[in-house]
Design an enzyme around this catalytic site. Sequence first.
Site, short mmCIF file in Angstrom:
data_model
loop_
_atom_site.label_atom_id
_atom_site.label_comp_id
_atom_site.label_asym_id
_atom_site.label_seq_id
_atom_site.Cartn_x
_atom_site.Cartn_y
_atom_site.Cartn_z
N MET A 1 0.83 -1.21 0.00
CA MET A 1 0.00 0.00 0.00
C MET A 1 0.86 1.26 0.00
SD MET A 1 -3.02 -1.03 -0.09
CE MET A 1 -3.67 -2.68 -0.07
N ARG B 1 12.41 -3.73 -1.64
CA ARG B 1 11.12 -3.02 -1.83
C ARG B 1 11.34 -1.73 -2.60
NH1 ARG B 1 6.06 -4.79 0.91
NH2 ARG B 1 6.73 -6.55 2.12
N ASN C 1 15.91 2.97 8.55
CA ASN C 1 14.80 2.69 9.47
C ASN C 1 14.17 4.01 9.93
OD1 ASN C 1 13.33 2.00 11.96
ND2 ASN C 1 14.21 -0.03 11.60
N CYS D 1 -12.12 4.75 -8.71
CA CYS D 1 -12.30 6.20 -8.60
C CYS D 1 -13.23 6.47 -7.43
CB CYS D 1 -12.83 6.80 -9.89
SG CYS D 1 -14.49 6.33 -10.27
P1 NAD Z 1 3.54 -3.82 3.83
O1 NAD Z 1 3.81 -4.75 4.97
O2 NAD Z 1 3.41 -4.34 2.45
O3 NAD Z 1 4.72 -2.73 3.79
C1 NAD Z 1 5.23 -2.09 4.92
C2 NAD Z 1 6.64 -1.63 4.59
O4 NAD Z 1 7.20 -0.94 5.70
C3 NAD Z 1 7.58 -2.79 4.27
O5 NAD Z 1 8.15 -2.59 3.00
C4 NAD Z 1 8.58 -2.76 5.40
O6 NAD Z 1 9.88 -3.17 4.97
C5 NAD Z 1 8.56 -1.31 5.81
N1 NAD Z 1 8.97 -1.07 7.20
C6 NAD Z 1 8.55 -1.72 8.31
N2 NAD Z 1 9.11 -1.19 9.39
C7 NAD Z 1 9.90 -0.17 8.98
C8 NAD Z 1 10.70 0.77 9.65
N3 NAD Z 1 10.81 0.76 10.97
N4 NAD Z 1 11.36 1.69 8.91
C9 NAD Z 1 11.26 1.70 7.54
N5 NAD Z 1 10.50 0.82 6.86
C10 NAD Z 1 9.81 -0.10 7.57
O7 NAD Z 1 2.28 -2.96 4.27
P2 NAD Z 1 1.34 -2.04 3.34
O8 NAD Z 1 0.35 -2.89 2.65
O9 NAD Z 1 2.18 -1.13 2.52
O10 NAD Z 1 0.55 -1.20 4.41
C11 NAD Z 1 1.23 -0.28 5.25
C12 NAD Z 1 0.37 0.15 6.42
O11 NAD Z 1 -0.70 0.97 5.95
C13 NAD Z 1 -0.28 -1.02 7.13
O12 NAD Z 1 -0.28 -0.80 8.52
C14 NAD Z 1 -1.68 -1.03 6.61
O13 NAD Z 1 -2.58 -1.61 7.50
C15 NAD Z 1 -1.94 0.45 6.42
N6 NAD Z 1 -2.96 0.71 5.36
C16 NAD Z 1 -3.50 1.93 5.27
C17 NAD Z 1 -4.44 2.22 4.26
C18 NAD Z 1 -5.10 3.55 4.10
O14 NAD Z 1 -6.12 3.66 3.44
N7 NAD Z 1 -4.59 4.60 4.65
C19 NAD Z 1 -4.81 1.24 3.38
C20 NAD Z 1 -4.22 0.01 3.48
C21 NAD Z 1 -3.28 -0.23 4.45
#
Ligand code: NAD
Length: 432
Positions: free
Chosen positions: A53, A77, A118, A287
């Site tokens: 996401m 990534r 990080n 959309c």
């Molecule tokens: P994902 O697990 O695919 O990706 C998370 C990324 O964060 C990974 O690439 C990981 O390596 C990185 N990461 C983790 N800890 C880190 C750190 N300390 N420093 C730097 N990088 C770090 O997850 P995703 O699908 O991309 O979703 C991300 C978050 O957003 C989730 O918590 C999800 O629930 C939330 N989300 C929000 C929405 C929205 O509408 N706002 C929609 C879907 C998901």
Amino acid sequence: LMMYGQMTAGSWIYIVTQGLIQGTYETFAALAEKHYGYDLRGKIVLTGGLGGMGGAKPLSVTMAGGVVICIEVDKQRIQRRLDTKYLDVMTDQVDEAIKLARDAADAGKPLSIGLLGNCADIVPAVAAMDGFLPDVVTDQTSAHDELAGYVPHGIPYEEALALRKSDPDRYIDMAFDSMAVHCRAMLDLQKKGAVVFDYGNNLRRQAMHRGVDNAMDYPGFVPAYIRHLFCEGEGPFRWVALSGDKQDIEVIDEELKQLFPEKTRLVRWLEMAGKKVAHMGLPSRICWLAYGEREKAGKLFNDLVASGRVKAPIVIGRDHLDCGSVASPYRETEAMKDGSDAVADWALLNVMTSVASGSAWSSFHDGGGVGIGYSMHAGQVTVADGTPAGEARVTTVLRNDPAMGIFRHADAGYERAFEVAEQRGVTIPMAK
Ligand code: NAD
């Protein structure tokens, strides 16, 4: 089946980053309108996470004209986002990332920068800087999951991955500590004048486990930028071409532009998406459409299938970042006007409504975006198969589903929901 499906994956309408780009674009466009009056040109966004996401952010911010630094701990990534052209450049040096960002912002050019590192190291370092303050700060690391998601700082990435398996308790402990450091730094940046918002990953609630009692000082993205749209029954609406042929999506893009010429943001989005969004899996599009508009679009899809201009049925669903199907006190229903943030009835009423209206499948989930135990939400998927019965089902579902959003917000006392109901002929079952 009641399940922990996070969001659209649980309702079998997950369309990978094809889905998130538009929601993220919509959020950043709303943020830019609110704070800067136009778009994000000349502004620098600092964020974390380039996953499934979060990977949509660089493209969404640059589409809105801005510059973005995305901190990501996993080099692969970052590389994947470079390969798919969602991201422009990569560096592992904070100073270089800032210089690149500044130069692009000064020139008014959009740019996305992947910064390897990080967040719990880099965000506090940025907060401590004298000569640099990002305009906007948010985060999309997978903070909702302290074991399989968030990566703690203080140890090399590979060692952290090994620790996850060898000593999960120690890993979780370190992840909570790191999230507290990360969240505190975001609060510091807010104090220094940056626009800071939570992007639906529950980082604030997780940091509260380690005593960050003021974590909620920066708002969630829904109350900050999206709620007024929810009052109109507006939200993400998506469709998938079962033919597997991207030409079907292109035909629909053109037809939608003609159906809603007055929706300039939508038209701009469809034009950009056609050029920039790569299809993954079955071709799909997303959309944002409001009450009244979605059923019009549904009838259009069914007509296009019936006439053969689209080769096979179209499956229509939506996200759970939705106006009337979610109970999620740290996201969609955060800070409701009447304090009804945790009232779960709406998710249940919504799933019953979509069943009664004729959806092809209805789903009920726990956990969307914020983690297990923090939310409940319902999804619906309907099929435009080109038949008269298909038309009746599609239009009924697509009328009643966004109507639930108007009811939910009217019930909570939002004036805008009453206005929209009056303008669009929605009978609100509860008194003003
Ligand atoms: P994902 O697990 O695919 O990706 C998370 C990324 O964060 C990974 O690439 C990981 O390596 C990185 N990461 C983790 N800890 C880190 C750190 N300390 N420093 C730097 N990088 C770090 O997850 P995703 O699908 O991309 O979703 C991300 C978050 O957003 C989730 O918590 C999800 O629930 C939330 N989300 C929000 C929405 C929205 O509408 N706002 C929609 C879907 C998901």
